[in-house]
Motif scaffolding. Structure first.
Motif, PDB file in Angstrom:
ATOM      1  N   PRO A  94      25.416 137.277  30.496  1.00 15.58           N
ATOM      2  CA  PRO A  94      26.850 137.295  30.861  1.00 15.58           C
ATOM      3  C   PRO A  94      27.563 136.023  30.427  1.00 15.58           C
ATOM      4  O   PRO A  94      28.736 136.072  30.048  1.00 15.58           O
ATOM      5  CB  PRO A  94      26.820 137.416  32.389  1.00 15.58           C
ATOM      6  CG  PRO A  94      25.514 138.033  32.705  1.00 15.58           C
ATOM      7  CD  PRO A  94      24.572 137.508  31.678  1.00 15.58           C
ATOM      8  N   SER A 143      28.352 136.404  26.727  1.00 19.53           N
ATOM      9  CA  SER A 143      29.365 137.398  26.360  1.00 19.53           C
ATOM     10  C   SER A 143      30.725 137.114  26.977  1.00 19.53           C
ATOM     11  O   SER A 143      31.730 137.666  26.541  1.00 19.53           O
ATOM     12  CB  SER A 143      28.899 138.796  26.776  1.00 19.53           C
ATOM     13  OG  SER A 143      28.902 138.897  28.170  1.00 19.53           O
ATOM     14  N   MET A 144      30.788 136.211  27.962  1.00 22.81           N
ATOM     15  CA  MET A 144      32.030 136.069  28.735  1.00 22.81           C
ATOM     16  C   MET A 144      33.213 135.608  27.870  1.00 22.81           C
ATOM     17  O   MET A 144      34.335 136.033  28.078  1.00 22.81           O
ATOM     18  CB  MET A 144      31.818 135.097  29.901  1.00 22.81           C
ATOM     19  CG  MET A 144      31.555 133.666  29.487  1.00 22.81           C
ATOM     20  SD  MET A 144      31.310 132.612  30.914  1.00 22.81           S
ATOM     21  CE  MET A 144      31.132 131.020  30.131  1.00 22.81           C
ATOM     22  N   VAL A 201      23.337 144.662  26.967  1.00 21.91           N
ATOM     23  CA  VAL A 201      24.077 143.922  27.985  1.00 21.91           C
ATOM     24  C   VAL A 201      25.253 143.189  27.350  1.00 21.91           C
ATOM     25  O   VAL A 201      26.371 143.187  27.886  1.00 21.91           O
ATOM     26  CB  VAL A 201      23.142 142.936  28.716  1.00 21.91           C
ATOM     27  CG1 VAL A 201      23.938 142.039  29.635  1.00 21.91           C
ATOM     28  CG2 VAL A 201      22.082 143.686  29.489  1.00 21.91           C
ATOM     29  N   GLY A 257      29.097 143.507  28.159  1.00 17.06           N
ATOM     30  CA  GLY A 257      29.748 142.260  28.557  1.00 17.06           C
ATOM     31  C   GLY A 257      30.961 141.980  27.689  1.00 17.06           C
ATOM     32  O   GLY A 257      31.988 141.475  28.164  1.00 17.06           O
ATOM     33  N   SER A 270      34.725 141.414  28.891  1.00 17.85           N
ATOM     34  CA  SER A 270      35.433 140.208  28.477  1.00 17.85           C
ATOM     35  C   SER A 270      36.783 140.543  27.837  1.00 17.85           C
ATOM     36  O   SER A 270      37.729 139.756  27.905  1.00 17.85           O
ATOM     37  CB  SER A 270      34.549 139.425  27.518  1.00 17.85           C
ATOM     38  OG  SER A 270      35.284 138.723  26.585  1.00 17.85           O
ATOM     39  N   THR A 297      37.388 133.709  31.722  1.00 17.08           N
ATOM     40  CA  THR A 297      35.977 133.816  31.338  1.00 17.08           C
ATOM     41  C   THR A 297      35.080 133.944  32.566  1.00 17.08           C
ATOM     42  O   THR A 297      34.073 134.643  32.535  1.00 17.08           O
ATOM     43  CB  THR A 297      35.540 132.578  30.542  1.00 17.08           C
ATOM     44  OG1 THR A 297      35.979 131.420  31.234  1.00 17.08           O
ATOM     45  CG2 THR A 297      36.102 132.594  29.144  1.00 17.08           C
ATOM     46  N   ALA A 300      35.062 137.447  33.781  1.00 17.28           N
ATOM     47  CA  ALA A 300      34.260 138.258  32.866  1.00 17.28           C
ATOM     48  C   ALA A 300      32.770 138.069  33.137  1.00 17.28           C
ATOM     49  O   ALA A 300      32.002 139.038  33.197  1.00 17.28           O
ATOM     50  CB  ALA A 300      34.582 137.886  31.419  1.00 17.28           C
ATOM     51  N   ALA A 301      32.364 136.806  33.315  1.00 14.37           N
ATOM     52  CA  ALA A 301      30.941 136.522  33.541  1.00 14.37           C
ATOM     53  C   ALA A 301      30.458 137.167  34.826  1.00 14.37           C
ATOM     54  O   ALA A 301      29.405 137.824  34.857  1.00 14.37           O
ATOM     55  CB  ALA A 301      30.699 135.019  33.577  1.00 14.37           C
ATOM     56  N   THR A 359      30.370 140.991  34.552  1.00 17.27           N
ATOM     57  CA  THR A 359      29.225 141.426  33.734  1.00 17.27           C
ATOM     58  C   THR A 359      27.927 141.298  34.508  1.00 17.27           C
ATOM     59  O   THR A 359      27.073 142.187  34.469  1.00 17.27           O
ATOM     60  CB  THR A 359      29.147 140.575  32.448  1.00 17.27           C
ATOM     61  OG1 THR A 359      30.414 140.555  31.826  1.00 17.27           O
ATOM     62  CG2 THR A 359      28.107 141.142  31.496  1.00 17.27           C
ATOM     63  N   PHE A 360      27.802 140.180  35.224  1.00 17.36           N
ATOM     64  CA  PHE A 360      26.584 139.980  36.001  1.00 17.36           C
ATOM     65  C   PHE A 360      26.446 141.070  37.065  1.00 17.36           C
ATOM     66  O   PHE A 360      25.354 141.595  37.292  1.00 17.36           O
ATOM     67  CB  PHE A 360      26.589 138.595  36.645  1.00 17.36           C
ATOM     68  CG  PHE A 360      25.309 138.272  37.334  1.00 17.36           C
ATOM     69  CD1 PHE A 360      24.156 138.073  36.586  1.00 17.36           C
ATOM     70  CD2 PHE A 360      25.232 138.202  38.716  1.00 17.36           C
ATOM     71  CE1 PHE A 360      22.959 137.802  37.204  1.00 17.36           C
ATOM     72  CE2 PHE A 360      24.030 137.940  39.341  1.00 17.36           C
ATOM     73  CZ  PHE A 360      22.903 137.734  38.581  1.00 17.36           C
ATOM     74  N   VAL A 392      25.214 144.148  35.377  1.00 12.21           N
ATOM     75  CA  VAL A 392      23.788 144.029  35.045  1.00 12.21           C
ATOM     76  C   VAL A 392      22.935 144.254  36.286  1.00 12.21           C
ATOM     77  O   VAL A 392      21.918 144.962  36.250  1.00 12.21           O
ATOM     78  CB  VAL A 392      23.514 142.636  34.433  1.00 12.21           C
ATOM     79  CG1 VAL A 392      22.026 142.367  34.372  1.00 12.21           C
ATOM     80  CG2 VAL A 392      24.123 142.536  33.054  1.00 12.21           C
TER      81      VAL A 392
END
Lengths: 265, 550
Positions: free
Chosen positions: A90, A93-94, A172, A176, A180, A186, A189-190, A193-194, A197
């Motif tokens: 994450p 990709s963020m 992933v 991600g 994003s 950011t 986004a992180a 995404t986490f 996941v």
């Protein structure tokens, strides 16, 4: 098209190699994994100790005494790297799109003649390349440690396991990337995404029911497929699942940028 | 009032999404789509539909209607294409799950079916169905079941909830409790005109489906008869009941393989039972009586099958019978000086065997280890019509020692150099006439066959078979379940019983034995590079870049 793809890929990749934080992440990732690798192989509860303990038990007839130390090293370490990667991915990709959104360069990218999905594929390829660079030293450790295996081991399992790691990471990262593209923060986004996941890795817990729904959930359980593959079971359905995640992420990203363009115009 | 309705409509969508997700989750978690789950989903969808219908009237009056806006059109396009891509991906995955190709890249094919299992499945002639009386489908069980069904169309399985299907549960006389759930096989036997059921095992979260149990149950459920194995008694043979000098583990192994095991006292019955598939002489300590030898000889002449296990330095009186087959017992003790036995805590008097000849008994053994504590070697002479095959042979560093009590044990005078045959499988063509012809009489030391009622074998087989081992130790409790000792005995009896539908060895897949023996330099080098150098390199580069940026 291919030229555009290559241009995006190069531009993105260059970004990673001039950013100090990328190296900080790499250093931390390498340290944790190097330490874990060392303890998995040579540690007090490591594979070599386990093999000795196993021999001891075999000599007194408790267990059959079959123990493949090399196989243990590969599967245990790759499982560890896989779960650690879930924290790193994450972060990788963020910034893919949210950074551009924040700096205002996304308008340029969205209205440029390069199609959205070429941009998305280029960005994804770049970040996957960075991840390969991040994990390559770890594979070297495995190969070096396994060079001391008797009888000698075939490298097939390592290659397949590494392939599985890259496929899981690409899946992933692709999702991600989509997340994003939705936000200009950011951090959001992180975290999002986490969360995704985490959801994907916990999903197989509810896949117990033998119904078709259970089977369907089983199919989308990302981490389970990864674990099966690093143990040496490669299934066509698993590969299809990884490919689906990657395609879905790229497609949704392209759609999201398309929507962004219309919102502005 | 109007404002209140407007407000309700505006936020109906959230309620709709909430209800629909609640219904979905309820259905997913409980696994059944009852009225509550479907009702919630339908209510949610209706609410969302109402919201969509009224959304056009809710917008600000000076803006164009929601449905006429350009962004709505683009958004709808995006929605439609997203939904279709999702549908396509879902469809591809659905097809992929239904047609799974598996590659097993482990060296010992840990995740594949054993060749014996495939053989049994391919040999199924009528449909066999497996019933799993549980609601909890373990993913690993599913993988195994998918592999089994992938082999043949004759095998199928079904998960049954005993609560919703009590009649079926009753038919199988379920013994389910809170944890243990029964698994059954069922086949309709046209021979007996009734369904034959067979308990496979009870599964629980710790004990999952076992391939070996399934295969053994498959054999049992598909075979209509259970061959009888008789163990000769009355001369200090190994006991069939657990205890000292017992072969109860072997007896259990035989029962698990669908054999019936019975003791046999020839001195009392005076004849060989007509239903004997195999007669086993397991390590007699006193000599057999003359009439018994005659009975066994006659039994073999009619195509009977005999397994003989003999201890070293014991007189059994069975020698004349063996001589007809060209087997001569060596009175020396087999010694193994290779030192391989040390890993298994075995001395030199327990020869380790890793080489087997090509024979149905040993074909699946490759290089697996079996061992024979206190073995006497055999000598094989040529006899017409008899085909001997030394199935178990000691290694090059072995010999037959004439004086094993002398210390230290070493190859000396009067010893016979190895490799030595310890186990021999023999077959002899049975001549169609029941009366001994002059040619066979030549090979027989006793010119007048006993006048006792000649036993007729169950199935008039074309050949008589015999397996002789100069050892009983490998078959006894304590050793039987070690290495592949058990398989040596069970496969021998399977072959002897002349029931070629009996599968040979099915063992759980084991991994290859492998160790990592690193040098000191390797350990140190790996530590320095993996834990110190590589992370440090990353850190230094980061600091360098940061410095240059300033």
């Amino acid at each position: 098209m291919l030229v555009n793809l290559l241009a995006i890929y190069k531009r993105e990749l260059r970004n990673y190699f001039v950013l100090p934080w990328a190296y900080v992440i790499a250093a931390v990732f390498w340290f944790i994994n190097g330490f874990l690798f060392f303890s998995i192989v040579f540690g007090d509860d490591g594979v070599i100790r386990n093999a000795q303990f196993n021999d001891l038990q075999a000599s007194s007839g408790i267990v059959a005494g079959q123990y493949d130390a090399a196989y243990q090293v590969v599967t245990v370490f790759l499982a560890t790297v896989g779960s650690l990667a879930l924290f790193i991915l994450p972060i990788l990709s963020m910034g893919l799109y949210s950074e551009e959104r924040k700096r205002g360069t996304l308008e340029l990218l969205a209205t440029s003649p390069i199609t959205n999905w070429v941009v998305a594929v280029g960005k994804l390829l770049a970040v996957v390349t960075f991840f390969i660079g991040l994990t390559l030293p770890l594979m070297v450790y495995i190969v070096v440690a396994l060079s001391a295996a008797t009888p000698p081991v075939s490298t097939q399992l390592i290659f397949v396991g590494y392939g599985a790691l890259i496929l899981m990471a690409a899946s992933v990262l692709s999702l991600g990337m989509f997340i994003s593209s939705l936000t200009d923060s950011t951090i959001v986004a992180a975290i999002a995404t986490f969360g995704l996941v985490l959801l994907l890795s916990l999903i197989d817990l509810i896949a117990k029911s033998p119904t078709m729904i259970g089977q369907a959930i089983n199919q989308i359980a990302l981490i389970k497929q990864y674990q099966e593959m690093i143990q040496g079971q490669v299934t066509s359905s698993g590969l299809v699942m990884f490919a689906s995640y990657i395609v879905l992420g790229v497609f949704l990203t392209a759609q999201s940028i398309e929507a962004f363009r219309f919102q502005r115009s | 009032m109007k404002a209140a309705i407007k407000f309700c409509l505006k936020y109906a969508v959230f309620l709709g999404v909430g209800l629909a997700s609640a219904g979905l989750i309820a259905g997913l978690v409980s696994g059944n789509w009852d009225i509550v789950a479907t009702g919630l989903i339908i209510a949610g969808i209706v609410l969302m539909g109402v919201w969509l219908l009224f959304i056009g009237r809710l917008g600000a009056p000076n803006q164009p209607n929601f449905w006429q806006r350009r962004s709505t059109q683009v958004g709808t396009n995006a929605l439609v294409s997203t939904l279709s891509v999702l549908a396509i991906l879902g469809l591809i995955n659905f097809v992929a799950v239904r047609n799974v190709y598996r590659a097993d890249i482990t060296e010992t094919q840990q995740f594949s079916l054993a060749p014996e299992t495939k053989q049994v499945l391919k040999g199924l002639k009528s449909p066999v169905k497996m019933y799993l009386f549980t609601r909890d489908a373990d993913p690993n069980d599913r993988i195994l079941l998918d592999r089994l069904t992938g082999q043949t169309k004759q095998f199928s399985f079904e998960y049954v909830d005993p609560q919703t299907n009590p009649t079926l549960a009753q038919r199988f006389k379920l013994k389910n409790d809170l944890v243990n759930k029964d698994v059954f096989l069922e086949r309709f036997s046209h021979f007996e005109n009734r369904p034959i059921t067979q308990l496979v095992q009870s599964i629980n979260p710790e004990v999952r489906l076992s391939e070996s149990k399934i295969v053994n149950s498959l054999i049992r459920v598909t075979s209509d008869r259970r061959p009888k194995i008789y163990f000769l008694q009355g001369h200090g043979e190994k006991s069939l009941k657990p205890g000292k000098q017992s072969i109860s583990a072997a007896v259990k192994g035989l029962t698990d393989r669908n054999f019936q095991v019975e003791p046999l006292s020839l001195a009392q019955t005076g004849e060989v039972p007509t239903d004997a598939a195999v007669i086993v002489v397991a390590g007699p300590q006193q000599p057999l009586f003359e009439p018994e030898i005659k009975l066994l000889t006659e039994y073999q002449r009619q195509g009977g099958n005999l397994l003989v296990l003999l201890d070293p330095r014991t007189e059994t009186g069975i020698d004349p019978l063996l001589k007809q087959w060209g087997i001569v017992l060596d009175n020396r003790l087999a010694i193994d000086a290779s030192g391989i036995g040390k890993q298994l805590n075995l001395g030199p008097a327990a020869p380790i065997v890793q080489t087997y000849s090509d024979h149905p008994i040993t074909r699946s053994f490759s290089n697996s280890i079996s061992f024979y504590p206190y073995a006497r070697p055999l000598e094989i002479l040529e006899v017409p019509n008899v085909r001997p095959n030394p199935i178990v042979i000691t290694n090059d560093k072995s010999w037959a020692d004439a004086d094993p009590d002398a210390k230290p044990v070493r190859f000396g005078e009067g010893d016979r150099m190895g490799p030595l045959p310890i186990g021999v499988a023999l077959s002899r063509v049975v001549l169609p006439t029941a009366t001994p012809s002059p040619t066979t009489a030549n090979a027989q030391p006793s010119p007048s066959p006993s006048p006792s009622p000649s036993p007729t074998p169950v199935s008039p087989s074309q050949e008589a078979r015999m397996v002789v081992f100069g050892n009983t130790g490998f078959a006894m409790d304590g050793y039987f379940n070690q290495a592949i000792n058990g398989d040596v005995l069970l496969n021998s009896i399977s072959w002897l019983s002349q029931d070629d539908a009996q599968p040979l060895s099915v063992r759980p897949r084991s991994v290859k034995n492998r160790r990592i023996i690193p040098s000191q330099e390797l350990v140190l080098g790996l530590f320095i590079s993996a834990v110190i150098m590589v992370p440090l390199l990353g850190l230094i580069t980061a600091i360098g870049l940061w410095w240059r940026r300033r």
